[in-house]
Scaffold this motif. Structure first.
Motif, PDB file in Angstrom:
ATOM      1  N   LYS A 184       9.892   7.887   0.047  1.00 32.23           N
ATOM      2  CA  LYS A 184       9.194   7.018   0.726  1.00 32.23           C
ATOM      3  C   LYS A 184       9.758   6.280   1.818  1.00 32.23           C
ATOM      4  CE  LYS A 184       5.986   6.762  -3.050  1.00 32.23           C
ATOM      5  NZ  LYS A 184       4.761   7.518  -2.840  1.00 32.23           N
ATOM      6  N   ILE A 185       9.163   6.074   2.933  1.00 33.68           N
ATOM      7  CA  ILE A 185       9.799   5.014   4.036  1.00 33.68           C
ATOM      8  C   ILE A 185       8.942   3.642   3.656  1.00 33.68           C
ATOM      9  CG2 ILE A 185      10.114   4.679   6.308  1.00 33.68           C
ATOM     10  CD1 ILE A 185       9.390   7.867   6.834  1.00 33.68           C
ATOM     11  N   PRO A 186      10.080   2.815   3.450  1.00 35.95           N
ATOM     12  CA  PRO A 186       9.374   1.315   3.210  1.00 35.95           C
ATOM     13  C   PRO A 186       9.088   0.785   4.822  1.00 35.95           C
ATOM     14  CG  PRO A 186      11.851   1.126   2.648  1.00 35.95           C
ATOM     15  CD  PRO A 186      11.626   2.764   3.121  1.00 35.95           C
ATOM     16  N   VAL A 187       7.903   0.328   4.936  1.00 34.31           N
ATOM     17  CA  VAL A 187       7.605  -0.182   6.313  1.00 34.31           C
ATOM     18  C   VAL A 187       6.849  -1.475   6.247  1.00 34.31           C
ATOM     19  CG1 VAL A 187       6.220   0.117   8.533  1.00 34.31           C
ATOM     20  CG2 VAL A 187       6.917   2.117   7.217  1.00 34.31           C
TER      21      VAL A 187
ATOM     22  N   LEU B 191       5.469   4.628   2.726  1.00 38.43           N
ATOM     23  CA  LEU B 191       5.034   5.714   3.750  1.00 38.43           C
ATOM     24  C   LEU B 191       5.552   6.974   3.163  1.00 38.43           C
ATOM     25  CD1 LEU B 191       3.178   6.705   5.971  1.00 38.43           C
ATOM     26  CD2 LEU B 191       5.196   5.996   7.601  1.00 38.43           C
ATOM     27  N   THR B 192       4.559   8.318   2.928  1.00 37.92           N
ATOM     28  CA  THR B 192       5.262   9.309   2.731  1.00 37.92           C
ATOM     29  C   THR B 192       4.996  10.343   3.787  1.00 37.92           C
ATOM     30  OG1 THR B 192       5.261   8.980   0.383  1.00 37.92           O
ATOM     31  CG2 THR B 192       5.171  11.247   0.964  1.00 37.92           C
TER      32      THR B 192
ATOM     33  N   LEU C  62       0.907  -1.403   0.009  1.00 37.30           N
ATOM     34  CA  LEU C  62      -0.007  -0.060  -0.010  1.00 37.30           C
ATOM     35  C   LEU C  62       0.881   1.173  -0.073  1.00 37.30           C
ATOM     36  CD1 LEU C  62      -2.606  -0.877   2.896  1.00 37.30           C
ATOM     37  CD2 LEU C  62      -2.905  -0.994   0.145  1.00 37.30           C
ATOM     38  N   SER C  63       0.709   2.275  -0.863  1.00 36.00           N
ATOM     39  CA  SER C  63       1.130   3.525  -0.736  1.00 36.00           C
ATOM     40  C   SER C  63       0.360   4.337  -0.007  1.00 36.00           C
ATOM     41  CB  SER C  63       1.281   3.796  -2.314  1.00 36.00           C
ATOM     42  OG  SER C  63       2.082   5.179  -2.439  1.00 36.00           O
ATOM     43  N   VAL C  64       1.016   5.183   0.874  1.00 33.09           N
ATOM     44  CA  VAL C  64       0.245   5.760   2.030  1.00 33.09           C
ATOM     45  C   VAL C  64       0.904   7.189   2.188  1.00 33.09           C
ATOM     46  CG1 VAL C  64      -0.380   5.843   4.394  1.00 33.09           C
ATOM     47  CG2 VAL C  64      -0.268   3.946   3.150  1.00 33.09           C
ATOM     48  N   THR C  65       0.098   8.245   2.182  1.00 33.58           N
ATOM     49  CA  THR C  65       0.675   9.581   2.330  1.00 33.58           C
ATOM     50  C   THR C  65       0.006  10.203   3.435  1.00 33.58           C
ATOM     51  OG1 THR C  65       1.388   9.730  -0.269  1.00 33.58           O
ATOM     52  CG2 THR C  65       0.763  11.755   1.205  1.00 33.58           C
TER      53      THR C  65
ATOM     54  N   ALA D 237      10.522   4.732  10.948  1.00 35.53           N
ATOM     55  CA  ALA D 237       9.384   4.991  10.830  1.00 35.53           C
ATOM     56  C   ALA D 237       8.632   5.334  11.943  1.00 35.53           C
ATOM     57  CB  ALA D 237       8.336   4.076   9.968  1.00 35.53           C
ATOM     58  N   LYS D 238       8.617   4.769  13.035  1.00 35.12           N
ATOM     59  CA  LYS D 238       7.824   5.512  14.288  1.00 35.12           C
ATOM     60  C   LYS D 238       8.749   6.630  14.937  1.00 35.12           C
ATOM     61  CE  LYS D 238       6.784   3.690  18.925  1.00 35.12           C
ATOM     62  NZ  LYS D 238       7.493   3.085  20.150  1.00 35.12           N
TER      63      LYS D 238
END
Length: 117
Positions: free
Chosen positions: A62-65, A54-55, A13-16, A96-97
């Motif tokens: 983008k941060i891969p999570v 994650l953006t 999923l690409s999330v912004t 990310a956290k």
């Protein structure tokens, strides 16, 4: 025959998260390693592996999570809650956290409702 039948599914999923209010509503600080609520109509099950791109805010990268689905809000849930999933970050996703917590510094103790609590 489908070899994945009965096993956990995975999804990308690409999330912004463009602003602090949206990020605050989605962040799940009460989850070990942190997590996010992702509004989606895709069907998932508890335990499914999920990979987020994650953006955060206006960051160019983008941060891969990697994570697992630990929360489901089905379509038509009580209180007009958004349909989606809660994703618990894997232990390897401290970056990310940490970034999310920095963006939300001072807001994490707020009583404002979120997508999950």
């Amino acid at each position: 025959m489908n070899p994945k039948l009965g096993g956990a599914r995975s999804g990308i999923l690409s999330v912004t998260m463009k602003d602090k209010a949206v990020l605050y509503a989605a962040f799940m600080p009460f989850v070990q390693n942190g997590g996010l609520f992702i509004a989606t109509n895709k069907r998932f099950n508890i335990g499914d592996d999920v990979f987020l791109l994650l953006t955060l805010m206006d960051e160019p990268e983008k941060i891969p999570v990697a994570g697992k689905v630990i929360w489901l809000t089905p379509r038509g849930a009580q209180g007009n809650r958004a349909t989606g999933i809660g994703v618990q970050f894997s232990k390897k996703n401290e970056m990310a956290k940490d970034k999310i917590e920095k963006y939300l510094a001072g807001a994490l103790n707020s009583d404002k409702p979120t997508h999950t609590m």
